[in-house]
Design a protein around this motif. Structure first.
Motif, PDB file in Angstrom:
ATOM      1  N   SER A  78       5.699  -1.814   3.787  1.00  6.84           N
ATOM      2  CA  SER A  78       6.276  -3.030   3.198  1.00  6.84           C
ATOM      3  C   SER A  78       7.604  -3.374   3.855  1.00  6.84           C
ATOM      4  O   SER A  78       8.130  -4.451   3.659  1.00  6.84           O
ATOM      5  N   LEU A  79       8.179  -2.439   4.605  1.00 10.57           N
ATOM      6  CA  LEU A  79       9.526  -2.665   5.127  1.00 10.57           C
ATOM      7  C   LEU A  79       9.514  -3.161   6.566  1.00 10.57           C
ATOM      8  O   LEU A  79      10.419  -3.871   6.987  1.00 10.57           O
ATOM      9  N   SER A  80       8.473  -2.791   7.318  1.00 10.81           N
ATOM     10  CA  SER A  80       8.472  -3.152   8.728  1.00 10.81           C
ATOM     11  C   SER A  80       7.684  -4.439   8.965  1.00 10.81           C
ATOM     12  O   SER A  80       6.736  -4.746   8.245  1.00 10.81           O
TER      13      SER A  80
ATOM     14  N   VAL B 216      -5.474  -6.417  -5.058  1.00  2.00           N
ATOM     15  CA  VAL B 216      -4.524  -5.567  -5.776  1.00  2.00           C
ATOM     16  C   VAL B 216      -3.531  -5.034  -4.755  1.00  2.00           C
ATOM     17  O   VAL B 216      -3.927  -4.479  -3.735  1.00  2.00           O
ATOM     18  N   GLN B 217      -2.252  -5.262  -5.001  1.00  6.26           N
ATOM     19  CA  GLN B 217      -1.219  -4.726  -4.114  1.00  6.26           C
ATOM     20  C   GLN B 217      -0.344  -3.776  -4.917  1.00  6.26           C
ATOM     21  O   GLN B 217       0.008  -4.074  -6.052  1.00  6.26           O
ATOM     22  N   LYS B 218      -0.016  -2.629  -4.312  1.00  3.10           N
ATOM     23  CA  LYS B 218       0.865  -1.685  -5.004  1.00  3.10           C
ATOM     24  C   LYS B 218       2.113  -1.465  -4.161  1.00  3.10           C
ATOM     25  O   LYS B 218       2.022  -1.249  -2.950  1.00  3.10           O
ATOM     26  N   PHE B 219       3.270  -1.557  -4.797  1.00  5.80           N
ATOM     27  CA  PHE B 219       4.530  -1.352  -4.086  1.00  5.80           C
ATOM     28  C   PHE B 219       5.218  -0.102  -4.622  1.00  5.80           C
ATOM     29  O   PHE B 219       5.485   0.013  -5.819  1.00  5.80           O
ATOM     30  N   GLY B 220       5.492   0.843  -3.712  1.00  6.44           N
ATOM     31  CA  GLY B 220       6.109   2.112  -4.092  1.00  6.44           C
ATOM     32  C   GLY B 220       7.598   1.962  -4.348  1.00  6.44           C
ATOM     33  O   GLY B 220       8.173   0.880  -4.179  1.00  6.44           O
ATOM     34  N   GLY B 221       8.222   3.062  -4.744  1.00  4.22           N
ATOM     35  CA  GLY B 221       9.626   3.060  -5.147  1.00  4.22           C
ATOM     36  C   GLY B 221      10.584   2.512  -4.101  1.00  4.22           C
ATOM     37  O   GLY B 221      11.487   1.730  -4.424  1.00  4.22           O
TER      38      GLY B 221
ATOM     39  N   THR C  68       3.996   1.038   1.329  1.00  8.17           N
ATOM     40  CA  THR C  68       4.895   2.173   1.262  1.00  8.17           C
ATOM     41  C   THR C  68       5.947   2.037   2.351  1.00  8.17           C
ATOM     42  O   THR C  68       6.138   0.949   2.884  1.00  8.17           O
ATOM     43  N   ASP C  69       6.677   3.122   2.659  1.00 12.26           N
ATOM     44  CA  ASP C  69       7.751   3.015   3.642  1.00 12.26           C
ATOM     45  C   ASP C  69       7.368   3.587   5.004  1.00 12.26           C
ATOM     46  O   ASP C  69       8.215   3.793   5.854  1.00 12.26           O
ATOM     47  N   VAL C  70       6.084   3.888   5.210  1.00 13.12           N
ATOM     48  CA  VAL C  70       5.609   4.270   6.547  1.00 13.12           C
ATOM     49  C   VAL C  70       4.472   3.318   6.935  1.00 13.12           C
ATOM     50  O   VAL C  70       3.907   2.633   6.086  1.00 13.12           O
ATOM     51  N   ASP C  71       4.135   3.327   8.232  1.00  9.62           N
ATOM     52  CA  ASP C  71       3.161   2.344   8.730  1.00  9.62           C
ATOM     53  C   ASP C  71       1.738   2.584   8.242  1.00  9.62           C
ATOM     54  O   ASP C  71       0.906   1.685   8.282  1.00  9.62           O
TER      55      ASP C  71
ATOM     56  N   PRO D 192      17.566  -5.116  -5.390  1.00 12.44           N
ATOM     57  CA  PRO D 192      17.231  -6.519  -5.683  1.00 12.44           C
ATOM     58  C   PRO D 192      16.734  -7.256  -4.435  1.00 12.44           C
ATOM     59  O   PRO D 192      15.791  -8.054  -4.521  1.00 12.44           O
ATOM     60  N   GLU D 193      17.313  -6.943  -3.258  1.00 11.74           N
ATOM     61  CA  GLU D 193      16.886  -7.617  -2.020  1.00 11.74           C
ATOM     62  C   GLU D 193      15.429  -7.275  -1.725  1.00 11.74           C
ATOM     63  O   GLU D 193      14.638  -8.138  -1.356  1.00 11.74           O
ATOM     64  N   ARG D 194      15.111  -5.993  -1.882  1.00  5.47           N
ATOM     65  CA  ARG D 194      13.729  -5.593  -1.587  1.00  5.47           C
ATOM     66  C   ARG D 194      12.756  -6.185  -2.600  1.00  5.47           C
ATOM     67  O   ARG D 194      11.622  -6.513  -2.269  1.00  5.47           O
ATOM     68  N   ILE D 195      13.198  -6.311  -3.842  1.00  2.63           N
ATOM     69  CA  ILE D 195      12.336  -6.928  -4.850  1.00  2.63           C
ATOM     70  C   ILE D 195      12.056  -8.380  -4.451  1.00  2.63           C
ATOM     71  O   ILE D 195      10.915  -8.856  -4.544  1.00  2.63           O
ATOM     72  N   HIS D 196      13.076  -9.054  -3.916  1.00  2.00           N
ATOM     73  CA  HIS D 196      12.850 -10.425  -3.435  1.00  2.00           C
ATOM     74  C   HIS D 196      11.896 -10.447  -2.247  1.00  2.00           C
ATOM     75  O   HIS D 196      11.062 -11.351  -2.133  1.00  2.00           O
ATOM     76  N   ALA D 197      12.013  -9.427  -1.376  1.00  2.00           N
ATOM     77  CA  ALA D 197      11.108  -9.364  -0.221  1.00  2.00           C
ATOM     78  C   ALA D 197       9.662  -9.162  -0.691  1.00  2.00           C
ATOM     79  O   ALA D 197       8.725  -9.760  -0.149  1.00  2.00           O
ATOM     80  N   VAL D 198       9.488  -8.336  -1.720  1.00  2.00           N
ATOM     81  CA  VAL D 198       8.144  -8.125  -2.276  1.00  2.00           C
ATOM     82  C   VAL D 198       7.624  -9.432  -2.878  1.00  2.00           C
ATOM     83  O   VAL D 198       6.466  -9.819  -2.673  1.00  2.00           O
ATOM     84  N   ALA D 199       8.513 -10.149  -3.582  1.00  4.93           N
ATOM     85  CA  ALA D 199       8.112 -11.432  -4.183  1.00  4.93           C
ATOM     86  C   ALA D 199       7.649 -12.399  -3.091  1.00  4.93           C
ATOM     87  O   ALA D 199       6.681 -13.140  -3.275  1.00  4.93           O
TER      88      ALA D 199
END
Ligand code: ASP
Ligand code: MG
Length: 424
Positions: free
Chosen positions: A231-233, A5-10, A173-176, A16-23
């Motif tokens: 998810s960003l780094s 199970v993976q959860k992606f925060g806001g 999330t957006d922190v490590d 759209p770019e980040r949604i593609h990165a999640v995909a």
């Protein structure tokens, strides 16, 4: 390989770019052989914007309609993510909380999960689809759409992991991962590779902000293997694992190479085996101090009764004689006022006040009740910085004080400096 199970925060699905990165991340996990249930939050600040919009239309938006409105946020991101996966040729199906069979209590805006049916999710997994679920929402037994309270998507993810028997649950999330303080406030904050469930619950309840407290409680109860990752780094891929510590305080299943692990008994050489240990320092600006004067001390149950039936959370309650003090969520202030005014009419409460100026600052750790040194040092440290304190209380796992809102960051900095330098 099993179910993940993976959860992606806001922030992870903000554009759209980040949604593609999640995909892409999902596609990688699938290529590695996992089947996937993915929980999403609303894009970026969508939830805040929808709330602001509601208040432009209504002074007092009905809770039922707020839930109708807010659930739309997650519905947008789940559909877009599903489309981004389709672009990659990956078959995905998105489901609302209601379609997923997430059955909740009827309290709008702060419903609790009662059980998850999950039939449609299992069927979609069986046909090889990636399953996307809208976070933070469910449906009551009377088929009303409900939400789980701000930040509730983490709880959706862990509850699904428990119900579907997932191998692990990863919160992106957006922190490590988990730090000993908010790194924006304390740049030298310490990164934890592993942290025990009980300390993580305390950190979350006291405002650490990274995980919804109820998600960690569920993970502990159902032994869900829980990770917090960025998810960003691309730098720190490992994140933090929330773990079970043995009764001796040693790590149950963290890897030996796992750097700083708070549960490790080999850590902190300068500290005696039984001295207190600190996991983190938090300030919680989302809380407000409430002070209630009761007509008689015997009617205290009336206040807690109202809180329980309205599912209003109460943090660090403190009572002596006719006065009750506790921290409530600022977003629930209007609800509290409504209920407390009713208790005045019923003859239980004399008066109440919301002290907007004070926020809780907490030190989370262990053995505080065995070793009062920390208690003493907190007050000394704050006094040295001329930060006033209006209340304080301690339990075995946390000590909290209330400090002026505009000095909260500074309080976190001096307390972190004082305690973490010694603790790791
Ligand atoms: N979108 C909801 C919120 O902002 C739920 C969540 O993000 O977990 O509170
Ligand atoms: Mg969150």
């Amino acid at each position: 390989m099993g179910l993940l199970v993976q959860k992606f925060g806001g922030t992870s699905v903000a554009t759209p770019e980040r949604i593609h990165a999640v995909a892409q991340k999902i596609s990688d996990a699938q290529a590695a052989g996992h089947s996937l249930v993915v929980v999403v939050s609303a894009m970026g600040d969508t939830t805040d914007e929808l709330i602001a919009l509601a208040h432009q239309v209504s002074k007092n938006p009905p809770h039922r309609e707020m839930d109708m409105l807010l659930t739309a946020g997650e519905r947008i991101s789940m559909a877009l993510l599903s489309m981004a996966l389709a672009e990659k040729g990956i078959h995905a199906r998105s489901f609302t909380g209601s379609q997923s069979g997430i059955i909740t209590t009827p309290s709008h805006r702060r419903a609790r999960i009662k059980r998850i049916l999950g039939d449609r999710l299992r069927a979609a997994l069986a046909e090889g689809s990636v399953v996307i679920v809208a976070g933070f929402q469910g449906v009551s037994e009377t088929k009303e759409v409900t939400t789980l309270g701000r930040g509730g998507s983490d709880t959706t993810a862990v509850a699904l992991a428990a119900t579907l028997g997932a191998e692990s649950c990863e919160i992106y999330t957006d922190v490590d991962g988990i730090y000993s303080a908010d790194p924006r406030v304390v740049p030298e904050a310490h990164f934890w590779k592993t942290i025990p469930y009980d300390l993580m619950i305390e950190l979350a309840v006291r405002g650490a902000g990274v995980l919804h407290p109820r998600s960690v409680e569920l993970a502990r109860e159902h032994q869900v293997k829980l990770f917090v990752k960025n998810s960003l780094s691309t730098q720190n891929q490992e994140g933090t694992q929330v773990i079970t510590s043995t009764p001796h305080g040693s790590v149950a299943d963290a890897s030996p190479a796992a750097g700083n692990s708070l549960a490790s008994s080999q850590q902190s050489p300068p500290k005696g085996m039984e001295e207190f240990r600190v996991a983190g320092v938090t300030a919680d600006a989302s809380k407000v101090l409430v002070r209630v004067q009761l007509m008689r001390s015997t009617v205290m149950g009336a206040v807690w009764g109202v809180a329980a039936s309205a599912q209003l959370s109460v943090v660090s309650p403190h009572f002596s004689q006719h006065t009750l003090e506790f921290f409530a969520a600022r977003e629930a202030e209007e609800d509290w006022k409504k209920h407390l005014n009713q208790l005045i009419l019923d003859g239980f409460v004399k008066s109440f006040e919301f002290e907007q100026e004070w926020v809780p600052v907490s030190i989370v750790g262990s053995r505080f009740s065995q070793d009062p040194t920390a208690l003493c040092e907190i007050f000394e440290t704050l006094a040295q910085s001329a930060i006033s304190v209006t209340m304080g209380a301690a339990s075995a796992l946390a000590i909290h004080v209330a400090v002026p809102r505009n000095r909260a960051d500074e309080a976190v900095q001096v307390l972190h400096q004082k305690f973490m330098a010694e603790s790791v």
